[in-house]
Structures are given as C-alpha cells and as structure tokens.
Write a protein that holds these residues in place. Structure first.
Motif, PDB file in Angstrom:
ATOM      1  N   PRO A 108       0.821  -1.211   0.000  1.00  0.00           N
ATOM      2  CA  PRO A 108       0.000   0.000   0.000  1.00  0.00           C
ATOM      3  C   PRO A 108       0.858   1.265   0.000  1.00  0.00           C
ATOM      4  CG  PRO A 108      -0.751  -1.568   1.655  1.00  0.00           C
ATOM      5  CD  PRO A 108       0.550  -2.063   1.170  1.00  0.00           C
ATOM      6  N   THR A 109       0.359   2.286  -0.669  1.00  0.00           N
ATOM      7  CA  THR A 109       1.036   3.589  -0.674  1.00  0.00           C
ATOM      8  C   THR A 109       0.617   4.350   0.575  1.00  0.00           C
ATOM      9  OG1 THR A 109      -0.752   4.466  -2.036  1.00  0.00           O
ATOM     10  CG2 THR A 109       1.225   3.707  -3.179  1.00  0.00           C
ATOM     11  N   THR A 110       1.362   4.189   1.612  1.00  0.00           N
ATOM     12  CA  THR A 110       1.061   4.830   2.882  1.00  0.00           C
ATOM     13  C   THR A 110       2.375   5.098   3.611  1.00  0.00           C
ATOM     14  OG1 THR A 110      -0.194   4.603   4.926  1.00  0.00           O
ATOM     15  CG2 THR A 110       0.797   2.614   4.053  1.00  0.00           C
ATOM     16  N   ARG A 111       2.295   5.649   4.794  1.00  0.00           N
ATOM     17  CA  ARG A 111       3.496   5.888   5.584  1.00  0.00           C
ATOM     18  C   ARG A 111       3.831   4.628   6.388  1.00  0.00           C
ATOM     19  NH1 ARG A 111       6.116  10.356   7.544  1.00  0.00           N
ATOM     20  NH2 ARG A 111       4.499  11.731   6.732  1.00  0.00           N
ATOM     21  N   ILE A 112       5.058   4.144   6.203  1.00  0.00           N
ATOM     22  CA  ILE A 112       5.528   2.959   6.919  1.00  0.00           C
ATOM     23  C   ILE A 112       6.634   3.397   7.877  1.00  0.00           C
ATOM     24  CG2 ILE A 112       6.554   0.656   6.714  1.00  0.00           C
ATOM     25  CD1 ILE A 112       5.552   0.640   3.787  1.00  0.00           C
ATOM     26  N   THR A 113       6.473   3.067   9.144  1.00  0.00           N
ATOM     27  CA  THR A 113       7.499   3.381  10.142  1.00  0.00           C
ATOM     28  C   THR A 113       8.016   2.076  10.740  1.00  0.00           C
ATOM     29  OG1 THR A 113       6.414   5.470  10.692  1.00  0.00           O
ATOM     30  CG2 THR A 113       8.041   4.626  12.255  1.00  0.00           C
ATOM     31  N   VAL A 114       9.319   1.900  10.685  1.00  0.00           N
ATOM     32  CA  VAL A 114       9.960   0.705  11.237  1.00  0.00           C
ATOM     33  C   VAL A 114      10.856   1.136  12.390  1.00  0.00           C
ATOM     34  CG1 VAL A 114      11.538  -1.218  10.794  1.00  0.00           C
ATOM     35  CG2 VAL A 114       9.898  -0.505   9.031  1.00  0.00           C
ATOM     36  N   ASN A 115      10.671   0.512  13.540  1.00  0.00           N
ATOM     37  CA  ASN A 115      11.510   0.781  14.708  1.00  0.00           C
ATOM     38  C   ASN A 115      12.243  -0.492  15.114  1.00  0.00           C
ATOM     39  OD1 ASN A 115      12.591   2.099  17.030  1.00  0.00           O
ATOM     40  ND2 ASN A 115      11.026   1.100  18.281  1.00  0.00           N
ATOM     41  N   LEU A 116      13.565  -0.374  15.263  1.00  0.00           N
ATOM     42  CA  LEU A 116      14.398  -1.498  15.705  1.00  0.00           C
ATOM     43  C   LEU A 116      14.752  -1.263  17.168  1.00  0.00           C
ATOM     44  CD1 LEU A 116      16.765  -1.682  12.594  1.00  0.00           C
ATOM     45  CD2 LEU A 116      14.644  -2.939  12.978  1.00  0.00           C
ATOM     46  N   ALA A 117      14.113  -2.015  18.041  1.00  0.00           N
ATOM     47  CA  ALA A 117      14.281  -1.800  19.483  1.00  0.00           C
ATOM     48  C   ALA A 117      15.147  -2.924  20.082  1.00  0.00           C
ATOM     49  CB  ALA A 117      12.914  -1.767  20.164  1.00  0.00           C
ATOM     50  N   PRO A 118      15.974  -2.604  21.070  1.00  0.00           N
ATOM     51  CA  PRO A 118      16.118  -1.310  21.754  1.00  0.00           C
ATOM     52  C   PRO A 118      16.827  -0.274  20.894  1.00  0.00           C
ATOM     53  CG  PRO A 118      17.702  -2.880  22.623  1.00  0.00           C
ATOM     54  CD  PRO A 118      16.828  -3.654  21.694  1.00  0.00           C
ATOM     55  N   ALA A 119      16.387   0.951  21.005  1.00  0.00           N
ATOM     56  CA  ALA A 119      16.853   2.011  20.113  1.00  0.00           C
ATOM     57  C   ALA A 119      18.241   2.520  20.448  1.00  0.00           C
ATOM     58  CB  ALA A 119      15.848   3.180  20.142  1.00  0.00           C
ATOM     59  N   ASP A 120      18.797   2.142  21.612  1.00  0.00           N
ATOM     60  CA  ASP A 120      20.113   2.654  21.984  1.00  0.00           C
ATOM     61  C   ASP A 120      21.257   1.769  21.499  1.00  0.00           C
ATOM     62  OD1 ASP A 120      19.376   0.619  23.668  1.00  0.00           O
ATOM     63  OD2 ASP A 120      20.414   1.438  25.417  1.00  0.00           O
ATOM     64  N   LEU A 121      20.935   0.630  20.843  1.00  0.00           N
ATOM     65  CA  LEU A 121      21.963  -0.244  20.277  1.00  0.00           C
ATOM     66  C   LEU A 121      22.063   0.002  18.775  1.00  0.00           C
ATOM     67  CD1 LEU A 121      21.364  -3.710  21.995  1.00  0.00           C
ATOM     68  CD2 LEU A 121      23.263  -2.144  22.388  1.00  0.00           C
ATOM     69  N   LYS A 122      23.288   0.209  18.287  1.00  0.00           N
ATOM     70  CA  LYS A 122      23.464   0.439  16.857  1.00  0.00           C
ATOM     71  C   LYS A 122      23.232  -0.853  16.094  1.00  0.00           C
ATOM     72  CE  LYS A 122      26.559   2.557  13.481  1.00  0.00           C
ATOM     73  NZ  LYS A 122      25.557   3.553  13.066  1.00  0.00           N
ATOM     74  N   LYS A 123      22.443  -0.785  15.019  1.00  0.00           N
ATOM     75  CA  LYS A 123      22.140  -1.959  14.198  1.00  0.00           C
ATOM     76  C   LYS A 123      22.932  -1.861  12.894  1.00  0.00           C
ATOM     77  CE  LYS A 123      18.784  -2.088  17.285  1.00  0.00           C
ATOM     78  NZ  LYS A 123      18.701  -0.684  17.674  1.00  0.00           N
ATOM     79  N   GLU A 124      23.561  -2.962  12.531  1.00  0.00           N
ATOM     80  CA  GLU A 124      24.315  -2.965  11.278  1.00  0.00           C
ATOM     81  C   GLU A 124      24.088  -4.271  10.537  1.00  0.00           C
ATOM     82  OE1 GLU A 124      28.653  -4.812  12.544  1.00  0.00           O
ATOM     83  OE2 GLU A 124      28.526  -2.802  11.709  1.00  0.00           O
ATOM     84  N   GLY A 125      24.353  -4.235   9.229  1.00  0.00           N
ATOM     85  CA  GLY A 125      24.217  -5.426   8.402  1.00  0.00           C
ATOM     86  C   GLY A 125      22.881  -5.506   7.706  1.00  0.00           C
TER      87      GLY A 125
END
Length: 527
Positions: free
Chosen positions: A63-80
């Motif tokens: 769908p053409t809408t706003r998609i928000t993705v949160n990777l929790a916990p937010a204080d850890l850097k995510k890579e890869g």
C-alpha cells in the motif's frame, strides 16, 4: 496497524534480541513514505529499497502509505543486511498478508534479494543460542545458514529460500497445518569424522630436536618460536603441526564456530568447525587485522585462531606495534577492543608458532655460511621481537640447516600419526587431571582448562611440585640465565607436559632439564 517480528544483532560473539516494530498509517498517499528508526547503519537504512522491491517481486501488494519501522532497543546500533527478512515480514503482517498476529515464538534473520530470495548472513550460530536461551522455539534462517544454526539443540531451525516460503511457513503454523520439517544436524557425529591433513612429518628429514619440541608444544598447547637460517625447514615444520594437534572437544568447537560465524568465514555446508583453526597472516597485516577492530568491532586473526594455531612466519618482518598487541591475548586468552560506543571482548586462546631468521641475512651462528651482518644490524633486527613478547613464548628452539646426508637418507622419518598418538595420550592425561580438580567443571567461574599451557598460578603450584634435585636445577638455571618469574612458570608448564608425554606422574630432573633447554634461545643466543 502495528505488527511485531523478532530478530537479533551480534555484538562481539554474543547476540542480542531485536524487536522489529512496523506501523502503517491509515491514510493513503500518492507515494509510499518509508521511515526507519532505532540507530540503523547504512546497510540497514538501504534495506528500505531491497524490502519494497522484494515484496513487490514476490507477488504481494504494498500500500502507498506511511511505513514506520523501529528497531528496538533504540540505543543499540544496528548494522548489516540481516534485518531485511523480519522487516519484510513485519510489513506483510501490518497490512494483513499474514494469518498470524503473534510471532513471539519465531526468531528470523536474512538478507533479501530484489527478487525476494533469502540470502545468507554472518553470525547465525550466536543467534540460535540466543533463541534457545530466551525460550524462542523456532528460528527461520536462510538455507545456506541452516546447518550452522541447527548445531544448537533445543531450537527448531527452518531453512527458507524466498520471502514466499516464509509467508507460507508462518501462515501454515498459525493454522496448525505446518508440514515443514526442521533441519537436524548431529554435531557430535561431525566431530567424529576422520580428519585429513595434507602435510606429514614423515616428509621432514633430520630436525629431530625441532620435531621433539613441536611434539611437546602440541601436547601442552605451548607457544613455540623456531630460529634458523633460510631453508632449514621452519615453515615446513609449522605446516605439519596441525596434523599432530588433539581434536576439538564439542565445547571448544562450538565456541570456535561462533567466532567464525560472526566473522562470516564459516563453511555453510559444514555448519561446525571440526578441526583446529590454522591461521597464517602475512607480515603486512595491520594491528586491527591481527587483533580485530572496526566501528562495531569484528574478530581478528588471533580470535579466528581461537582453540587452534596462529603461525607467524618471519616474525621480525611484522611491524613492532603489531607484534606488541599480541601480549594481551597471549597472557589472558581474550582480546578487548574499546570504542566510543562500546567495548567488546573476543576469545583468543590460541597456540602461537613463530619462525624467524637469526639475523637479516639469516646466517648468524651458521657453520656452513658466513654472516654478513654487522652487530648493530643484528641488534635492530632482533629488537623487533621484544623481551616481554619473547617471555610469553614457552619454547624457543634452534632449527639448524639440514646436512646433505640427512636429506638423502633412505629410511623414512617418523610420521605424524605416530607423533599424534603420543600427543593424544598426553592430552588425555591432562583432561583427566583437570576434570578431577574441577578446572573444567564450571567454566562460568573461570575459563575451562584443557591443556597445561592454560594452567593458572594456583594450578601450577598444585600440579607442578618438584623434588629436591629438580628444585636445585631450576634455581641454578634461573640465576645463570637471568630468567623472569613468567619464564619460571613457563618452564614448569613445559616440564609438566614433558612428564605427561613420558607417562610420569611426578616431574623429575630430566623433565625440568628438557624444559630449561627450550629457554636457551633467549637473548643470550645473540650475545
């Protein structure tokens, strides 16, 4: 609508649970807006394009809408790129393409191709351990990583090749019609497979003293330094050393595999490291390449050699600052890498085998050829290997040039298999000794001890008692050679190994004498 999926991120050699939250806004837009939060790095932010293309090319609507993705916990850097799959599953769940509403029983990881294919990622084994420890029963992984994850008991591992397969698997599970079979691997059977080594000691002519020193080193996992002229066989001997090492125990294999998995060098078809690693970095390696490093630190050569062998050929050719960083892993068996954002430790308990010429031209003290080096040249060359580093090497052995008669002798030399049998017998003695004293009973209280070289000061006092004659001999050697307290402990450890090879319960004078002989190539060698 909000939907949650669960994934993992690896820091050091341990994984941390990551909750992937996906939210759709109700209003339709002319163009989709995709926002990602939770300290994603560049590779994670780029997943927006990979995920959207993979979803469309797999036959699903977006769908053409706003998609928000949160990777929790937010204080850890995510890579890869491993978060691609859980993000895509979260999007499918958020707009109703999945029957399931609760995926808390699944952990998933994988990179997505633009066509929806699920590709391999590093670090899957620590994630499987995380799933087991957190009571997550099922783990969805790329097919190329399945055997690696299945090594961990207590987790059902499902191998997938495409996003479509993942959706069908999740829908079947929610309807109670799951027909897919988890991947199963018998890790203990993998370790029992016959090891094949391409090099054999029967090819080595002469060098009986050096071969004996290597046997002692292998039996007790002692560090060894070989000094000799070019062409004397130092590299040849080192390449044959893995063929006489004791096989990995399961606990060692699992820990070694975790490191290789995180570094992305694990053979996916094998799934488990079944032979002791042999690492031989070139002398141009940087300190970060040897020890490990990066913004989010990754393991270096010393960690990849964990529970195995690290061979440094032509040691003085390595930059001195690179050699000096070996002090911590040689002493502690771990490497700690500190960055502004985090400080991580990697296991690095390896056996060091090093080789060097005695001088720049290589012929100092040679009986056949004249050395062309001046004393200052020799001093500069030798000083690259510092005293503190040399002190941490248990065995120093001279490897002289092989004489013509030895090269042409008709009788075959002793092979690796015969030497290995003696090494295995000595290692069994050590295993029984440390098992009886509790050194392996509870690794959480300290590092498990598998060999004499890993003994602590307390264990040296307990297992290396000397009689009066042996005590006098050691005291005389310490005074005459000016050996340090660390060298004293190293001599006792080597003597304990020599006694184990000899089948002796107590350390005798001859065992101490042989151990002292292996310290005679200290600085006095060049005086």
């Amino acid at each position: 609508m909000l939907f949650k999926a669960f994934s993992a991120a690896v820091y050091g050699i341990d994984a941390h649970l990551i909750e992937v939250e996906v939210d759709f806004s109700g209003a339709k837009l002319e163009k989709s807006i995709f926002n990602m939060v939770g300290l994603p790095d560049t590779a994670v932010r780029e997943s927006r394009d990979r995920v959207q293309s993979a979803i469309r090319n797999s036959g699903f609507d977006l769908p053409t809408t706003r998609i928000t993705v949160n990777l929790a916990p937010a204080d850890l850097k995510k890579e890869g790129s491993g978060f691609d799959l859980p993000i895509a599953v979260g999007i499918l769940g958020a707009y109703g393409a999945l029957h399931a509403r609760d995926l808390s029983g699944f952990l998933m990881i994988g990179e997505l191709g633009l066509d929806g294919a699920v590709r391999a990622v590093p670090g899957v084994l620590p994630m499987a351990v995380l799933a087991r420890d957190n009571g997550i029963r099922r783990f969805i992984v790329p097919a190329a990583n399945a055997r690696e994850a299945a090594v961990v008991e207590g987790v059902e591992v499902f191998a997938v090749r495409s996003l479509t397969e993942v959706r069908e698997l999740l829908n079947a599970d929610s309807l109670g019609t799951l027909a897919a079979q988890p991947v199963r691997v018998q890790a203990q059977d993998l370790l029992q497979e016959t090891e094949v080594f391409p090099f054999d000691f029967k090819d080595v002519r002469g060098q009986h003293t050096a071969k004996r020193a290597l046997e002692v080193a292998a039996a007790g996992s002692h560090n060894i330094l070989m000094i000799g002229p070019p062409g004397s066989g130092k590299t040849m001997l080192a390449k044959r050393l893995p063929g006489i090492l004791a096989p990995l125990r399961f606990e060692e294999a699992l820990e070694t595999t975790k490191i290789h998995s995180v570094a992305g060098v694990l053979n996916g078809e094998q799934g488990l490291v079944t032979q002791r690693p042999f690492r031989s970095p070139h002398h141009t390696v940087s300190d970060a390449g040897l020890i490990g490093g990066g913004m989010v630190p990754r393991p270096g050569e010393v960690s990849l050699a964990h529970n195995g062998l690290l061979f440094l050929d032509e040691v003085p050719e390595f930059p001195r600052n690179v050699l000096e960083v070996l002090r911590q892993p040689l002493e502690d068996g771990t490497v700690t890498i500190s960055r502004a954002a985090m400080s991580l430790s990697f296991p690095a308990r390896f056996m060091l085998a090093a080789a060097m010429n005695p001088c720049p031209c290589g012929y100092f003290n040679d009986s056949q050829r004249e050395c062309t080096c001046t004393p200052p040249m020799i001093q500069r060359y030798v000083s690259k290997v510092s005293g503190p580093l040399l002190d941490r090497i248990d065995i120093h052995i001279e490897v002289p040039a092989v004489q013509y008669k030895e090269l042409r002798q008709g009788s075959a030399a002793e092979g690796s298999e015969q030497i290995r049998q003696r090494v295995l017998a000595a290692r069994e003695v050590q295993h029984d000794r440390f098992s009886r004293t509790g050194a392996q009973a509870s690794p959480k209280r300290g590092k498990a001890v598998y060999s004499n070289a890993q003994m602590s000061t307390q264990q040296i006092r307990l297992h290396c008692e000397l009689n009066t004659d042996a005590e006098r001999l050691l005291e005389r050697a310490m005074q005459q050679q000016g050996l340090s307290a660390r060298a004293h402990d190293r001599i006792l450890k080597v003597a304990r190994t020599v006694a184990d090879l000899d089948g002796a319960q107590d350390i005798a004078v001859k065992h101490i004498a042989e151990a002292i002989q292996y310290r005679t190539l200290d600085r006095s060698y060049w005086s």
